[in-house]
Scaffold this active site. Structure first.
Site, PDB file in Angstrom:
ATOM      1  NE  ARG A 162      -4.315   6.076  -8.099  1.00 48.63           N
ATOM      2  CZ  ARG A 162      -4.547   6.778  -6.640  1.00 48.63           C
ATOM      3  NH1 ARG A 162      -4.730   5.926  -5.680  1.00 48.63           N
ATOM      4  NH2 ARG A 162      -3.948   7.610  -6.348  1.00 48.63           N
ATOM      5  CG  ASP A 186     -11.691   1.327  -3.263  1.00 52.26           C
ATOM      6  OD1 ASP A 186     -13.053   1.551  -3.728  1.00 52.26           O
ATOM      7  OD2 ASP A 186     -11.271   2.347  -3.421  1.00 52.26           O
ATOM      8  CD  GLU A 207     -10.233   4.896 -10.289  1.00 52.91           C
ATOM      9  OE1 GLU A 207     -10.713   4.343 -10.015  1.00 52.91           O
ATOM     10  OE2 GLU A 207     -10.291   6.357  -9.366  1.00 52.91           O
ATOM     11  CG  HIS A 223     -10.725   5.628  -5.857  1.00 52.61           C
ATOM     12  ND1 HIS A 223      -9.855   6.595  -7.197  1.00 52.61           N
ATOM     13  CD2 HIS A 223      -9.699   6.030  -4.642  1.00 52.61           C
ATOM     14  CE1 HIS A 223      -8.168   6.344  -6.963  1.00 52.61           C
ATOM     15  NE2 HIS A 223      -8.152   6.179  -5.491  1.00 52.61           N
TER      16      HIS A 223
HETATM   17  P1  NAI Z   1       3.827   4.661   0.415  1.00 59.39           P
HETATM   18  O1  NAI Z   1       4.613   6.034  -0.579  1.00 59.39           O
HETATM   19  O2  NAI Z   1       3.848   4.720   1.552  1.00 59.39           O
HETATM   20  O3  NAI Z   1       4.116   3.072   0.151  1.00 59.39           O
HETATM   21  C1  NAI Z   1       4.356   2.573  -1.405  1.00 59.39           C
HETATM   22  C2  NAI Z   1       4.991   1.489  -1.080  1.00 59.39           C
HETATM   23  O4  NAI Z   1       4.675   0.070  -2.514  1.00 59.39           O
HETATM   24  C3  NAI Z   1       6.176   1.439  -0.682  1.00 59.39           C
HETATM   25  O5  NAI Z   1       6.434   0.340  -0.119  1.00 59.39           O
HETATM   26  C4  NAI Z   1       7.770   1.509  -2.322  1.00 59.39           C
HETATM   27  O6  NAI Z   1       9.081   0.927  -1.354  1.00 59.39           O
HETATM   28  C5  NAI Z   1       7.035  -0.056  -2.774  1.00 59.39           C
HETATM   29  N1  NAI Z   1       6.516   0.061  -3.615  1.00 59.39           N
HETATM   30  C6  NAI Z   1       7.895   0.691  -4.692  1.00 59.39           C
HETATM   31  N2  NAI Z   1       7.140   0.502  -5.964  1.00 59.39           N
HETATM   32  C7  NAI Z   1       7.067  -0.447  -5.830  1.00 59.39           C
HETATM   33  C8  NAI Z   1       7.499  -2.139  -7.157  1.00 59.39           C
HETATM   34  N3  NAI Z   1       7.256  -1.916  -8.152  1.00 59.39           N
HETATM   35  N4  NAI Z   1       7.106  -2.944  -6.546  1.00 59.39           N
HETATM   36  C9  NAI Z   1       6.667  -3.629  -5.077  1.00 59.39           C
HETATM   37  N5  NAI Z   1       6.814  -2.197  -4.569  1.00 59.39           N
HETATM   38  C10 NAI Z   1       7.032  -1.530  -4.514  1.00 59.39           C
HETATM   39  O7  NAI Z   1       2.187   4.570  -0.114  1.00 59.39           O
HETATM   40  P2  NAI Z   1       0.662   4.504   0.529  1.00 59.39           P
HETATM   41  O8  NAI Z   1       0.434   5.762   1.018  1.00 59.39           O
HETATM   42  O9  NAI Z   1       1.219   2.736   1.394  1.00 59.39           O
HETATM   43  O10 NAI Z   1      -0.070   4.195  -0.502  1.00 59.39           O
HETATM   44  C11 NAI Z   1      -0.465   3.455  -1.967  1.00 59.39           C
HETATM   45  C12 NAI Z   1      -0.899   3.745  -3.062  1.00 59.39           C
HETATM   46  O11 NAI Z   1      -2.065   3.353  -2.512  1.00 59.39           O
HETATM   47  C13 NAI Z   1      -0.564   4.774  -3.599  1.00 59.39           C
HETATM   48  O12 NAI Z   1      -0.004   4.641  -4.056  1.00 59.39           O
HETATM   49  C14 NAI Z   1      -2.426   4.893  -4.451  1.00 59.39           C
HETATM   50  O13 NAI Z   1      -1.945   4.829  -5.515  1.00 59.39           O
HETATM   51  C15 NAI Z   1      -3.090   3.918  -3.325  1.00 59.39           C
HETATM   52  N6  NAI Z   1      -3.880   4.619  -2.250  1.00 59.39           N
HETATM   53  C16 NAI Z   1      -5.134   4.389  -3.344  1.00 59.39           C
HETATM   54  C17 NAI Z   1      -6.334   5.334  -2.199  1.00 59.39           C
HETATM   55  C18 NAI Z   1      -8.472   4.639  -2.132  1.00 59.39           C
HETATM   56  O14 NAI Z   1      -9.258   5.089  -2.218  1.00 59.39           O
HETATM   57  N7  NAI Z   1      -8.238   3.811  -2.814  1.00 59.39           N
HETATM   58  C19 NAI Z   1      -5.888   6.076  -1.337  1.00 59.39           C
HETATM   59  C20 NAI Z   1      -4.896   6.203  -0.911  1.00 59.39           C
HETATM   60  C21 NAI Z   1      -3.849   5.655  -1.504  1.00 59.39           C
END
Ligand code: NAI
Length: 330
Positions: free
Chosen positions: A234, A258, A263, A295
């Site tokens: 993000r 990305d 954005e 994105h």
């Molecule tokens: P997820 O929920 O599986 O993993 C997020 C991880 O971040 C978790 O392991 C959590 O413990 C960790 N986390 C939370 N707070 C934290 C902190 N303060 N410091 C360090 N780690 C922390 O989420 P997922 O599916 O892996 O997605 C991650 C991010 O990717 C989403 O939040 C979304 O913003 C982004 N995303 C971007 C996409 C794109 O097209 N560019 C598509 C899908 C998701």
């Protein structure tokens, strides 16, 4: 049941209409963002379906509630755009798609790394002009390179596995370390240790108050000169003006994005006929070592299928009075 889609593109409509043959909902698609002003477009709907740049703030949710809409279907994983407290107060259920193709997003992050490192965009332009000079195209081996991963959830874990395959030394920071990744060779360290030791840093944590501008002046000052930063998570994770200052000194040697904090006014639309008003974004575009995609990391065939299937299944279960299992945490 009637679902109104906001920020809907051609590929969304095609994918949802195909999958909806098994569900039989009435779907209406609009290519405008949802906000308090546009909410009346959803009049008569049982649910709205929205994406990453629709603003589900209190005013917008209040406008939806006034039309008796009590279900919002996010067709994405992240939910930083939602005022969850307001939704709860107004009795609006928000459901999302927690995982649709984490490998695809991780692969896009790796694509940015490879393209930046080996200067593939410049090389392609040169060859098209029959300029076969290799001057300035030197890269570095990923094998043995220290890579830092912030956030090792579904996408971060997939990214770690790919980078381990390249032979990188993979370091990670997460508030909840993953023992399966440790078994594969990932070393968890503190966030500041990661910033000081990694030559490539990839962000995969969610945007929450604790991670807002996690990449700021202080963090950038800790990093090795010439570090490569990759953000497919993000935009708000990065203080962009601070990164620009560090790009100018060479402290940041490569930047792959990305996502971008502002954005919402740019991405997903063809703005090529309009004068770019965002001076920060315009400055980013001037650097030869910055690569930006709009994105698109999520955009794979598999992801679109999973997004459509999970979203419509969420709708079916919620319309039948059941908890779909993908409601946002309060
Ligand atoms: P997820 O929920 O599986 O993993 C997020 C991880 O971040 C978790 O392991 C959590 O413990 C960790 N986390 C939370 N707070 C934290 C902190 N303060 N410091 C360090 N780690 C922390 O989420 P997922 O599916 O892996 O997605 C991650 C991010 O990717 C989403 O939040 C979304 O913003 C982004 N995303 C971007 C996409 C794109 O097209 N560019 C598509 C899908 C998701």
């Amino acid at each position: 049941m009637n679902i109104v889609f906001f920020s809907a593109k051609k590929y969304d409509q095609e994918s949802f209409e195909t999958i909806n043959k098994h569900y039989g909902f009435e779907l209406r698609f609009f290519d405008i963002h949802l906000n308090a002003e546009t909410a009346p477009v959803a009049a008569g709907a049982d649910a709205v379906c929205v994406f990453v740049n629709d603003q589900l703030d209190e005013a917008c949710l209040t406008a939806l509630a006034a039309q008796n809409i009590s279900l919002v279907l996010l067709r994405c994983a992240g939910f930083n755009q939602v005022d969850r407290a307001a939704a709860q107060r107004l009795g609006i259920t928000i459901a999302r798609v927690p995982a649709y193709a984490p490998e695809g997003v991780a692969e896009h992050a790796v694509g940015l790394i490879l393209a930046l490192n080996r200067k593939l965009c410049k090389a392609h332009s040169r060859v098209r002009e029959t300029n076969f000079s290799l001057d300035g195209l030197q890269g570095f081996n990923l094998h043995g390179c220290p890579v830092g991963v912030v956030g090792t959830g579904k996408i971060g874990a997939a990214f770690c596995r790919i980078m381990l395959g390249f032979g990188c030394d993979v370091y990670a920071f997460d508030t909840m370390p993953d023992s399966a990744l440790i078994a594969l060779g990932v070393k968890y360290i503190s966030c500041n240790e990661l910033f000081t030791s990694a030559r490539i840093i990839s962000l995969h944590c969610p945007l929450v108050p604790e991670t807002y501008h996690i990449i700021n002046n202080e963090a950038l000052g800790l990093m090795p000169h010439g570090v490569m930063l990759i953000n497919t998570s993000r935009g708000g994770l990065i203080d962009t003006p601070a990164v620009i200052q560090h790009l100018k000194t060479g402290q940041v040697g490569y930047l792959g994005l990305d996502v971008y904090e502002e954005e919402g006014n740019l991405f997903f639309n063809d703005e090529s006929e309009h004068i770019l008003q965002d001076d920060v974004f315009a400055r980013l575009l001037t650097f030869p070592n910055v690569l930006i995609t709009g994105h698109q990391a999520f955009l794979t065939r598999e992801a679109l299928h999973n997004i459509g299937e999970t979203t419509l299944n969420n709708a079916k279960l919620e319309f039948n009075g059941k908890n779909c299992g993908n409601r946002l945490p309060i």
